[in-house]
Motif scaffolding. Structure first.
Motif, PDB file in Angstrom:
ATOM      1  N   MET A  39       0.784  -1.233  -0.122  1.00 17.52           N
ATOM      2  CA  MET A  39      -0.037  -0.034   0.085  1.00 17.52           C
ATOM      3  C   MET A  39       1.025   1.254   0.285  1.00 17.52           C
ATOM      4  O   MET A  39       2.025   1.314   0.641  1.00 17.52           O
ATOM      5  CB  MET A  39      -0.894   0.207   1.105  1.00 17.52           C
ATOM      6  CG  MET A  39      -1.970  -1.129   1.273  1.00 17.52           C
ATOM      7  SD  MET A  39      -3.176  -1.049   0.050  1.00 17.52           S
ATOM      8  CE  MET A  39      -4.233   0.410   0.685  1.00 17.52           C
ATOM      9  N   PRO A  40       0.482   2.350  -0.813  1.00 15.29           N
ATOM     10  CA  PRO A  40       1.417   3.607  -0.507  1.00 15.29           C
ATOM     11  C   PRO A  40       1.233   4.112   0.707  1.00 15.29           C
ATOM     12  O   PRO A  40       0.357   4.151   1.499  1.00 15.29           O
ATOM     13  CB  PRO A  40       0.299   4.585  -1.303  1.00 15.29           C
ATOM     14  CG  PRO A  40      -0.428   3.583  -2.378  1.00 15.29           C
ATOM     15  CD  PRO A  40      -0.609   2.536  -1.655  1.00 15.29           C
ATOM     16  N   GLU A  41       2.220   4.762   1.378  1.00 10.41           N
ATOM     17  CA  GLU A  41       2.360   5.235   2.673  1.00 10.41           C
ATOM     18  C   GLU A  41       1.755   6.725   2.894  1.00 10.41           C
ATOM     19  O   GLU A  41       1.154   6.721   3.991  1.00 10.41           O
ATOM     20  CB  GLU A  41       3.835   5.269   2.847  1.00 10.41           C
ATOM     21  CG  GLU A  41       4.706   4.060   2.947  1.00 10.41           C
ATOM     22  CD  GLU A  41       4.052   3.029   3.799  1.00 10.41           C
ATOM     23  OE1 GLU A  41       3.502   3.383   4.939  1.00 10.41           O
ATOM     24  OE2 GLU A  41       3.960   1.996   3.442  1.00 10.41           O
ATOM     25  N   ALA A  42       1.960   7.541   2.191  1.00 11.76           N
ATOM     26  CA  ALA A  42       1.466   9.047   2.414  1.00 11.76           C
ATOM     27  C   ALA A  42      -0.041   8.938   2.053  1.00 11.76           C
ATOM     28  O   ALA A  42      -0.521   8.137   0.983  1.00 11.76           O
ATOM     29  CB  ALA A  42       2.203   9.860   1.428  1.00 11.76           C
ATOM     30  N   VAL A  43      -0.811   9.953   2.511  1.00 11.14           N
ATOM     31  CA  VAL A  43      -2.326  10.063   2.308  1.00 11.14           C
ATOM     32  C   VAL A  43      -2.480  11.270   1.454  1.00 11.14           C
ATOM     33  O   VAL A  43      -2.117  12.372   2.036  1.00 11.14           O
ATOM     34  CB  VAL A  43      -3.169   9.987   3.583  1.00 11.14           C
ATOM     35  CG1 VAL A  43      -4.486  10.398   3.241  1.00 11.14           C
ATOM     36  CG2 VAL A  43      -2.919   8.667   4.259  1.00 11.14           C
ATOM     37  N   LEU A  44      -3.024  11.434   0.352  1.00  6.80           N
ATOM     38  CA  LEU A  44      -3.475  12.737  -0.426  1.00  6.80           C
ATOM     39  C   LEU A  44      -4.416  13.451   0.281  1.00  6.80           C
ATOM     40  O   LEU A  44      -5.441  12.899   0.785  1.00  6.80           O
ATOM     41  CB  LEU A  44      -3.726  12.296  -1.667  1.00  6.80           C
ATOM     42  CG  LEU A  44      -2.849  11.492  -2.626  1.00  6.80           C
ATOM     43  CD1 LEU A  44      -3.386  11.156  -3.952  1.00  6.80           C
ATOM     44  CD2 LEU A  44      -1.593  12.427  -2.941  1.00  6.80           C
ATOM     45  N   PRO A  45      -4.419  14.553   0.227  1.00  5.38           N
ATOM     46  CA  PRO A  45      -5.544  15.548   1.120  1.00  5.38           C
ATOM     47  C   PRO A  45      -6.760  15.234   0.308  1.00  5.38           C
ATOM     48  O   PRO A  45      -7.846  15.438   1.074  1.00  5.38           O
ATOM     49  CB  PRO A  45      -4.908  16.985   0.900  1.00  5.38           C
ATOM     50  CG  PRO A  45      -3.991  16.834  -0.301  1.00  5.38           C
ATOM     51  CD  PRO A  45      -3.510  15.463  -0.297  1.00  5.38           C
ATOM     52  N   THR A  46      -7.006  15.084  -1.051  1.00  6.68           N
ATOM     53  CA  THR A  46      -8.241  14.976  -1.467  1.00  6.68           C
ATOM     54  C   THR A  46      -8.299  13.715  -2.361  1.00  6.68           C
ATOM     55  O   THR A  46      -7.712  13.579  -3.372  1.00  6.68           O
ATOM     56  CB  THR A  46      -8.373  16.247  -2.339  1.00  6.68           C
ATOM     57  OG1 THR A  46      -8.325  17.389  -1.957  1.00  6.68           O
ATOM     58  CG2 THR A  46      -9.826  16.048  -3.224  1.00  6.68           C
ATOM     59  N   PRO A  47      -9.283  12.660  -1.838  1.00 10.16           N
ATOM     60  CA  PRO A  47      -9.286  11.590  -2.718  1.00 10.16           C
ATOM     61  C   PRO A  47      -9.667  11.647  -4.261  1.00 10.16           C
ATOM     62  O   PRO A  47     -10.297  12.745  -4.408  1.00 10.16           O
ATOM     63  CB  PRO A  47     -10.193  10.746  -1.714  1.00 10.16           C
ATOM     64  CG  PRO A  47     -10.813  11.620  -0.979  1.00 10.16           C
ATOM     65  CD  PRO A  47     -10.060  12.944  -0.976  1.00 10.16           C
ATOM     66  N   ILE A  48      -9.346  10.730  -4.869  1.00 18.89           N
ATOM     67  CA  ILE A  48      -9.866  10.863  -6.565  1.00 18.89           C
ATOM     68  C   ILE A  48     -11.185  10.559  -6.432  1.00 18.89           C
ATOM     69  O   ILE A  48     -11.790   9.427  -5.492  1.00 18.89           O
ATOM     70  CB  ILE A  48      -8.720   9.927  -7.218  1.00 18.89           C
ATOM     71  CG1 ILE A  48      -8.997  10.197  -8.612  1.00 18.89           C
ATOM     72  CG2 ILE A  48      -9.013   8.567  -6.862  1.00 18.89           C
ATOM     73  CD1 ILE A  48      -8.151   9.698  -9.567  1.00 18.89           C
ATOM     74  N   THR A 122      -7.621   4.606  -0.213  1.00 23.04           N
ATOM     75  CA  THR A 122      -6.723   5.734   0.117  1.00 23.04           C
ATOM     76  C   THR A 122      -5.409   5.588  -0.662  1.00 23.04           C
ATOM     77  O   THR A 122      -4.529   4.529  -0.562  1.00 23.04           O
ATOM     78  CB  THR A 122      -6.254   5.493   1.663  1.00 23.04           C
ATOM     79  OG1 THR A 122      -7.213   5.518   2.411  1.00 23.04           O
ATOM     80  CG2 THR A 122      -5.447   6.811   2.195  1.00 23.04           C
ATOM     81  N   ASN A 123      -5.078   6.533  -1.490  1.00 24.23           N
ATOM     82  CA  ASN A 123      -4.030   6.840  -2.401  1.00 24.23           C
ATOM     83  C   ASN A 123      -3.959   5.417  -3.444  1.00 24.23           C
ATOM     84  O   ASN A 123      -3.022   5.398  -3.971  1.00 24.23           O
ATOM     85  CB  ASN A 123      -2.693   6.909  -1.563  1.00 24.23           C
ATOM     86  CG  ASN A 123      -2.636   8.096  -1.082  1.00 24.23           C
ATOM     87  OD1 ASN A 123      -3.480   9.048  -1.165  1.00 24.23           O
ATOM     88  ND2 ASN A 123      -1.541   8.219  -0.326  1.00 24.23           N
ATOM     89  N   TRP A 124      -5.001   5.056  -3.818  1.00 25.47           N
ATOM     90  CA  TRP A 124      -5.144   4.055  -4.799  1.00 25.47           C
ATOM     91  C   TRP A 124      -6.376   3.895  -5.343  1.00 25.47           C
ATOM     92  O   TRP A 124      -7.338   4.475  -4.562  1.00 25.47           O
ATOM     93  CB  TRP A 124      -4.489   2.599  -4.390  1.00 25.47           C
ATOM     94  CG  TRP A 124      -5.498   2.077  -3.286  1.00 25.47           C
ATOM     95  CD1 TRP A 124      -5.351   2.191  -1.897  1.00 25.47           C
ATOM     96  CD2 TRP A 124      -6.674   0.846  -3.512  1.00 25.47           C
ATOM     97  NE1 TRP A 124      -6.279   1.444  -1.392  1.00 25.47           N
ATOM     98  CE2 TRP A 124      -6.804   0.676  -2.378  1.00 25.47           C
ATOM     99  CE3 TRP A 124      -7.054   0.459  -4.823  1.00 25.47           C
ATOM    100  CZ2 TRP A 124      -8.065  -0.097  -2.456  1.00 25.47           C
ATOM    101  CZ3 TRP A 124      -8.198  -0.278  -4.699  1.00 25.47           C
ATOM    102  CH2 TRP A 124      -8.921  -0.698  -3.397  1.00 25.47           C
ATOM    103  N   ALA A 125      -6.741   3.326  -6.705  1.00 30.54           N
ATOM    104  CA  ALA A 125      -7.861   3.255  -7.116  1.00 30.54           C
ATOM    105  C   ALA A 125      -7.746   2.202  -8.288  1.00 30.54           C
ATOM    106  O   ALA A 125      -6.761   1.628  -8.566  1.00 30.54           O
ATOM    107  CB  ALA A 125      -8.386   4.290  -7.987  1.00 30.54           C
ATOM    108  N   GLN A 126      -8.790   1.190  -8.440  1.00 34.93           N
ATOM    109  CA  GLN A 126      -8.687   0.091  -9.384  1.00 34.93           C
ATOM    110  C   GLN A 126      -9.894   0.333 -10.324  1.00 34.93           C
ATOM    111  O   GLN A 126     -11.171   0.693  -9.999  1.00 34.93           O
ATOM    112  CB  GLN A 126      -8.960  -1.265  -8.509  1.00 34.93           C
ATOM    113  CG  GLN A 126      -9.198  -2.376  -9.490  1.00 34.93           C
ATOM    114  CD  GLN A 126      -9.363  -3.725  -8.760  1.00 34.93           C
ATOM    115  OE1 GLN A 126      -8.422  -3.915  -8.084  1.00 34.93           O
ATOM    116  NE2 GLN A 126     -10.548  -4.253  -8.812  1.00 34.93           N
TER     117      GLN A 126
END
Length: 137
Positions: A39-48, A122-126
């Motif tokens: 999983m990515p470590e950092a969290v983006l402020p705004t989800p996609i 969180t920081n990923w999408a499929q």
């Protein structure tokens, strides 16, 4: 999906993404495709959003339209794995992905999503589903 490994040496936990595709073969269900990644470590402020995820396909499709394998390969992450449409060779780095598209782009492909399901984490999408290529577009 998401799973969590507990490391035996120190008890630390590592989260990862996974997907399995199964096929009925020789009278039993067997794994046909398995993907696993950290999983990515950092969290983006705004989800996609799901709409933005679907639009990412158009960026990739637009890169195909340039017929430039460097531009197509640039759409893939540093640790991407490509299991290509017309090759039995997994492509596990940028050079191998570019190599695949050097040949595939000679067919002048353009894709269209026929159906698909989008999952956002969180920081990923499929975006997984069925698409169709028109060659010589």
């Amino acid at each position: 999906g998401i799973y969590e490994f507990t490391m035996g040496a120190d008890g630390s936990k590592v989260k990862g993404r996974y997907s399995f595709v199964y096929i009925f073969e020789d009278g039993e269900w067997k794994i046909s495709h398995h993907h696993s990644s950290v999983m990515p470590e950092a969290v983006l402020p705004t989800p996609i959003t799901k709409a933005e995820v679907r639009d990412l396909f158009q960026l990739w499709n637009g890169a195909l339209a340039t017929l430039d394998s460097t531009k197509v390969a640039a759409r893939y992450s540093k640790e991407a794995v490509l299991l290509p449409t017309v090759s039995d060779t997994p492509r596990t780095d940028s050079a191998l992905i570019k190599d695949y598209f050097n040949s595939f782009l000679l067919k002048k492909p353009q894709g269209e999503i026929l159906s698909g399901d989008i999952i956002v984490g969180t920081n990923w999408a499929q975006d997984a589903g069925i698409y169709e290529f028109t060659m010589g577009a």
